[in-house]
Design an enzyme around this catalytic site. Structure first.
Site, PDB file in Angstrom:
ATOM      1  CG  PHE A  78      -1.815   1.268   1.218  1.00 17.59           C
ATOM      2  CD1 PHE A  78      -3.007   1.277   0.508  1.00 17.59           C
ATOM      3  CD2 PHE A  78      -1.431   2.427   1.880  1.00 17.59           C
ATOM      4  CE1 PHE A  78      -3.815   2.418   0.464  1.00 17.59           C
ATOM      5  CE2 PHE A  78      -2.227   3.570   1.848  1.00 17.59           C
ATOM      6  CZ  PHE A  78      -3.421   3.560   1.138  1.00 17.59           C
ATOM      7  CE  LYS A  93       0.692   5.393   7.575  1.00 13.54           C
ATOM      8  NZ  LYS A  93      -0.717   5.707   7.707  1.00 13.54           N
ATOM      9  CG  ASP A 129       6.003   3.187   1.614  1.00 18.74           C
ATOM     10  OD1 ASP A 129       6.093   3.825   2.683  1.00 18.74           O
ATOM     11  OD2 ASP A 129       4.958   3.150   0.938  1.00 18.74           O
TER      12      ASP A 129
HETATM   13  C1  LIG Z   1       3.399   2.104   3.703  1.00 20.75           C
HETATM   14  C2  LIG Z   1       2.550   3.296   3.372  1.00 20.75           C
HETATM   15  N1  LIG Z   1       2.916   4.093   2.364  1.00 20.75           N
HETATM   16  C3  LIG Z   1       2.208   5.182   2.029  1.00 20.75           C
HETATM   17  C4  LIG Z   1       1.064   5.509   2.709  1.00 20.75           C
HETATM   18  C5  LIG Z   1       0.289   6.726   2.309  1.00 20.75           C
HETATM   19  O1  LIG Z   1       0.426   7.712   3.281  1.00 20.75           O
HETATM   20  P1  LIG Z   1      -0.611   8.926   3.334  1.00 20.75           P
HETATM   21  O2  LIG Z   1      -1.911   8.366   3.772  1.00 20.75           O
HETATM   22  O3  LIG Z   1       0.014   9.873   4.329  1.00 20.75           O
HETATM   23  O4  LIG Z   1      -0.659   9.519   1.968  1.00 20.75           O
HETATM   24  C6  LIG Z   1       0.645   4.714   3.776  1.00 20.75           C
HETATM   25  C7  LIG Z   1      -0.579   5.032   4.525  1.00 20.75           C
HETATM   26  O5  LIG Z   1      -1.144   4.240   5.227  1.00 20.75           O
HETATM   27  C8  LIG Z   1       1.409   3.582   4.125  1.00 20.75           C
HETATM   28  O6  LIG Z   1       1.060   2.774   5.127  1.00 20.75           O
END
Ligand SMILES: Cc1ncc(COP(=O)(O)O)c(C=O)c1O
Length: 439
Positions: free
Chosen positions: A157, A284, A255
């Site tokens: 994700f 986050k 990520d």
């Molecule tokens: C691993 C990962 N990457 C990217 C994102 C996207 O982050 P945002 O919701 O701040 O755009 C998330 C959100 O849950 C995530 O868990």
């Protein structure tokens, strides 16, 4: 006042059914003002928060085992962050770093360069969210390599913008009806030890034969797949992937949006296996509760992009930077990285013991304060989202905020704040146990 601060015994307290009457009133207003496409895990409206506690508008106090999806690890409005934010907003709230810069942005980048894996020379820049961080890491990787392709994984994700949706593995609810998606995204199987999928040698052969390494700019990977169900890849998989990328001139983008800043018991989850990515996307917990994302990478990779090619109006907002610096200091001074490890041991130990006579708990896994329980039909590997849903609902009714996850929707995910006390954690886990044993 920061919520329950000052209260000598802040704990769970239910004074109405969940959701209570005031929350239900607000939910009715929400339905008239906000589209249903913006989902809700638990429709209680929060009025304040303390360490490990969310208090709602009806006066219920819920145990927080979700941290607003891995954001409030260092606490929800802890005093250090509140003071830093107050001070900064009283000085100036915005200039746009690309118009007239300020020190806070530079300091956050210095901290990111220092804390992310690897002792090489790095550069960072700041954006507003996790999706933007991933999106910009991909931009930089394409620019630096001159190649178009991005490899992303099942269970991954990465966000909800067009590019990050394209990179995300799960269709429903994230992608359904929102296509067409961005081209040159190639999906590969993620290592899932429970389901025994994602063998690295097969993945490499597949990429070499069906995509071609010369067209791959980067491999984008979560070191632990969070939304995908807290899938912890088999030991050696991530280092093997990193090694292959290096041998092929392909950049490795980690990520670490969900796993970063102590969550997994190291500053970054890549460190568990000594993996040093070329680019790291963060967000986050970085902002200590304020919106902030970061992209950190090898100096030569980041330096390849022409002036003006990167940035944005709000990226690295001064108030968010002040909050980030305070949150990072809090993680350091309060030993929260070690605390995440202790939370993980306590949680995993308890859940493993429970799973021993709960055949629906197919897999209990995680690292540090990032734990998932995958539910299956007893005696099989068939994902059971109904049991997971019942467990979630029971926890919510009892005043414990836990999260769902998983490509098959059958995982209960725990992301407690790293500042939670053992007492609150144990109480939350006891309620989770009851929710599971009730069938
Ligand atoms: C691993 C990962 N990457 C990217 C994102 C996207 O982050 P945002 O919701 O701040 O755009 C998330 C959100 O849950 C995530 O868990």
């Amino acid at each position: 006042m920061s919520a329950t601060r000052g209260d000598p015994s802040p704990g769970r307290r239910l004074v109405t059914e969940i959701p209570g009457p005031r929350s239900r009133e607000l939910a009715a207003r929400r339905a008239r003002a906000v589209p249903d496409g913006v989902g809700t895990t638990l429709p209680v409206f929060i009025s304040r928060a303390g360490p490990g506690i969310l208090e709602d508008v009806d006066g219920n106090r819920l145990i927080d085992l979700g941290s607003g999806i891995a954001v409030t690890g260092a606490g929800n409005s802890p005093p250090q962050v509140v003071d830093a934010v107050r001070e900064q907003v009283g000085l100036f709230a915005h200039t746009c770093f690309q118009v007239t810069p300020y020190a806070g942005y530079v300091e956050v980048c210095e901290r990111l360069n220092e804390l992310t894996p690897g002792g090489h020379e790095k550069r960072s820049f700041l954006v507003n969210s996790g999706a933007e961080a991933v999106e910009n890491a991909v931009k930089v990787a394409r620019y630096a390599t001159g190649r178009p392709g991005i490899v992303a994984f099942d269970h991954g994700f990465h966000g909800r913008t067009l590019l990050t949706m394209s990179l995300t593995g799960k269709v429903n609810p994230y992608k359904r009806g929102f296509g067409p998606f961005v081209p040159e995204v190639h999906r590969a199987p993620y290592s899932d030890p429970f389901r025994e999928t994602g063998r690295l040698d097969e993945t490499i052969t597949m990429l070499e034969t069906t995509v071609g390494v010369e067209s791959i700019a980067a491999v984008l990977v979560e070191p632990i797949a969070g939304e995908g169900g807290v899938v912890v890849p088999e030991r050696g998989w991530l280092p093997g992937l990193a090694e292959w990328c290096r041998s092929q001139g392909i950049l490795l983008i980690a990520d670490e949006v969900q796993t970063g800043f102590g969550r997994t018991g190291d500053w970054f989850a890549c460190e568990h296996e000594g993996v040093v990515p070329d680019l790291v996307a963060t967000a986050k917990a970085l902002g200590g509760g304020l919106p902030l994302g970061g992209i950190t990478g090898r100096a030569e990779v980041m330096g390849s992009v022409h002036p003006g090619g990167l940035g944005g109006t709000f990226g690295g907002n001064p108030v968010a930077c002040a909050a980030a610096l305070a949150a990072i200091r809090t993680i350091e001074t309060e030993g929260l990285v070690a605390r995440a490890r202790a939370i993980g041991e306590r949680t995993l130990d308890r859940l493993h013991r429970l799973a021993a006579d709960q055949p629906a708990m197919g897999s209990v896994r995680g690292r540090g304060a990032m734990v998932g329980v995958e539910f299956v039909r007893p005696g099989s590997m068939t994902p059971d989202r109904d049991i997971a849903g019942r467990v979630l609902r029971r926890c919510h009714q009892a005043g414990v905020v836990v999260l769902g996850a998983g490509t098959y929707g059958n995982v209960v995910r725990l992301l407690p704040p790293l500042v939670i006390s053992d007492e609150l954690l144990d109480e939350g886990l006891a309620i989770l146990e009851e929710a599971v044993t009730a069938g």
